[in-house]
Design a protein around this motif. Structure first.
Motif, PDB file in Angstrom:
ATOM      1  N   PHE A 113       5.988  13.383 -14.588  1.00 28.08           N
ATOM      2  CA  PHE A 113       5.666  14.613 -13.862  1.00 28.08           C
ATOM      3  C   PHE A 113       4.605  15.469 -14.543  1.00 28.08           C
ATOM      4  O   PHE A 113       3.915  16.240 -13.886  1.00 28.08           O
ATOM      5  N   ARG A 152       0.822  -1.225   0.000  1.00 24.83           N
ATOM      6  CA  ARG A 152       0.000   0.000   0.000  1.00 24.83           C
ATOM      7  C   ARG A 152       0.855   1.274   0.000  1.00 24.83           C
ATOM      8  O   ARG A 152       0.426   2.315   0.500  1.00 24.83           O
ATOM      9  N   GLU A 199      -1.134   3.418  -4.654  1.00 26.39           N
ATOM     10  CA  GLU A 199      -2.505   2.967  -4.889  1.00 26.39           C
ATOM     11  C   GLU A 199      -2.801   3.033  -6.386  1.00 26.39           C
ATOM     12  O   GLU A 199      -2.246   3.868  -7.100  1.00 26.39           O
ATOM     13  N   PRO A 200      -3.680   2.155  -6.878  1.00 23.83           N
ATOM     14  CA  PRO A 200      -3.978   2.177  -8.314  1.00 23.83           C
ATOM     15  C   PRO A 200      -4.713   3.450  -8.743  1.00 23.83           C
ATOM     16  O   PRO A 200      -5.481   3.999  -7.959  1.00 23.83           O
ATOM     17  N   GLU A 201      -4.418   3.896  -9.926  1.00 21.51           N
ATOM     18  CA  GLU A 201      -5.222   4.950 -10.556  1.00 21.51           C
ATOM     19  C   GLU A 201      -5.636   4.396 -11.919  1.00 21.51           C
ATOM     20  O   GLU A 201      -4.883   4.480 -12.899  1.00 21.51           O
ATOM     21  N   VAL A 202      -6.816   3.794 -11.943  1.00 21.43           N
ATOM     22  CA  VAL A 202      -7.267   3.101 -13.152  1.00 21.43           C
ATOM     23  C   VAL A 202      -8.080   4.070 -14.015  1.00 21.43           C
ATOM     24  O   VAL A 202      -9.087   4.608 -13.562  1.00 21.43           O
ATOM     25  N   PRO A 246      -9.144  11.830 -19.220  1.00 31.74           N
ATOM     26  CA  PRO A 246      -9.795  12.397 -18.043  1.00 31.74           C
ATOM     27  C   PRO A 246     -10.174  11.319 -17.049  1.00 31.74           C
ATOM     28  O   PRO A 246     -10.430  10.181 -17.424  1.00 31.74           O
ATOM     29  N   ARG A 247     -10.207  11.720 -15.775  1.00 28.89           N
ATOM     30  CA  ARG A 247     -10.643  10.785 -14.739  1.00 28.89           C
ATOM     31  C   ARG A 247     -12.143  10.566 -14.869  1.00 28.89           C
ATOM     32  O   ARG A 247     -12.869  11.498 -15.210  1.00 28.89           O
ATOM     33  N   GLN A 248     -12.555   9.357 -14.580  1.00 30.42           N
ATOM     34  CA  GLN A 248     -13.983   9.024 -14.691  1.00 30.42           C
ATOM     35  C   GLN A 248     -14.637   9.162 -13.331  1.00 30.42           C
ATOM     36  O   GLN A 248     -14.027   8.923 -12.310  1.00 30.42           O
ATOM     37  N   THR A 249     -15.916   9.516 -13.360  1.00 27.12           N
ATOM     38  CA  THR A 249     -16.673   9.537 -12.114  1.00 27.12           C
ATOM     39  C   THR A 249     -16.792   8.121 -11.597  1.00 27.12           C
ATOM     40  O   THR A 249     -17.114   7.209 -12.343  1.00 27.12           O
ATOM     41  N   GLN A 250     -16.469   7.935 -10.304  1.00 25.98           N
ATOM     42  CA  GLN A 250     -16.507   6.585  -9.733  1.00 25.98           C
ATOM     43  C   GLN A 250     -17.905   6.212  -9.287  1.00 25.98           C
ATOM     44  O   GLN A 250     -18.587   7.017  -8.704  1.00 25.98           O
ATOM     45  N   ARG A 292      -2.828  12.294 -20.500  1.00 25.28           N
ATOM     46  CA  ARG A 292      -3.598  11.340 -19.713  1.00 25.28           C
ATOM     47  C   ARG A 292      -5.090  11.549 -19.959  1.00 25.28           C
ATOM     48  O   ARG A 292      -5.541  12.697 -20.027  1.00 25.28           O
TER      49      ARG A 292
END
Lengths: 148, 161
Positions: B121, B65, B68-71, B157-161, B155
């Motif tokens: 970075f 730990r 942590e994953p960032e999928v 965009p991050r998705q709503t979880q 990268r």
């Protein structure tokens, strides 16, 4: 042999320093872009400086380091500061507009919501307090000093 | 065409950080074997379709730990291409170092360090950008287009979880 390693170490440090300088310049530029764009910030109220804190639920250093640091800043400054916590998953566009490419990222904003500082990675409480003090001491109407 | 799959970007970042550390260490110690090692892992990882040093994350850092994953929903193919391309440059650096051209060898190694740092970075994958450019030019084999709302190489965009 040792001299050779030292010379190579010197060159490596020189190259890395140049890289860090370029990184800071890019940060500076991103901060300027964010300031120009003036994105809507959920929960921001003008009149108080703020820390805009981007996090995600799985971020371990956010829980173990960044949140306690923010709590210390809150304890010290009380109502004179607002902390806006943004889950980057809930506001992916906002995170992208602010140029967030790692978590945690904190921005220090003045009372009008202009970003002055960005900290990529964990920011210590002392660092945040110092940045807020600088933001608070700037007179209204002064052009903010953008520092990556 | 886009064929998005879950891609763990923490594994990619661990890979980039390990490549940077080993190549810089190799340069400081003037040890071309570090370069050979990096080239082998990068090219081996490309053949297996995973980050070359991803095992360090999957086997050590993730279970402990530390990370942590960032999928993210992303195309794996451009990342594989980028790693293969980087691995080839590192392999060329190793060849140059063993062939008695240390300046060329270390310049090539530093170029890979720079590109890996750019990805680590700033989240910009130069190899992926090249892949998407080749896709736009219609080069056979480069079938994937950038994910929606993503500039080529950046990268997704991050998705709503």
């Amino acid at each position: 042999m040792n001299t050779d390693i030292l010379v190579r170490l010197f060159w490596a440090l020189l190259i890395l320093s140049t890289g860090i300088l370029v990184f800071r310049l890019i940060n500076h530029w991103l901060l300027r872009q964010a300031r120009r764009a003036q994105f809507m910030l959920p929960g921001f109220r003008t009149g108080k400086p703020a820390i805009l804190y981007f996090t995600t639920p799985e971020c371990v250093p956010c829980k173990t380091l960044q949140r306690p640091a923010l709590q210390r800043v809150r304890d010290q400054l009380g109502e004179t500061l607002q902390v806006i916590e943004i889950n980057a998953y809930d506001y992916p566009q906002l995170a992208d507009q602010w140029g967030v490419f790692s978590i945690p990222t904190t921005f220090v904003l003045d009372a009008q919501g202009h970003p002055h500082f960005v900290n990529r990675g964990v920011a210590r409480a002392e660092q945040l307090l110092h940045q807020i003090a600088q933001v608070s001491h700037e007179r209204e109407g002064d052009a903010p000093e953008l520092t990556p | 065409m886009t064929n998005l799959k879950p891609v763990d970007h923490t594994a990619l970042r661990t890979n980039q950080a390990t490549i940077i550390i080993l190549l810089i260490l190799g340069y400081i110690l003037n040890q071309p074997l570090f370069v050979v090692l990096v080239a082998l892992f990068m090219l081996g990882g490309t053949l297996l379709g995973r980050p070359g040093f991803g095992w360090l994350y999957q086997g050590v850092l993730k279970p402990l730990r530390v990370l942590e994953p960032e999928v993210l929903q992303d195309n794996p193919a451009p990342h594989r291409f980028a790693q293969g391309f980087g691995g080839s440059v590192v392999a060329a650096a190793a060849v140059a170092l063993f062939a008695g051209a240390p300046t060329l060898g270390w310049i090539l190694a530093w170029i890979v360090v720079g590109l890996a740092a750019l990805n680590l970075f700033l989240g910009f994958c130069a190899g992926c950008a090249v892949y998407y450019l080749l896709n736009r030019l219609g080069v056979p084999g480069f079938t994937q287009a950038p994910p929606p709302d993503t500039r080529p190489g950046f990268r997704p965009p991050r998705q709503t979880q």
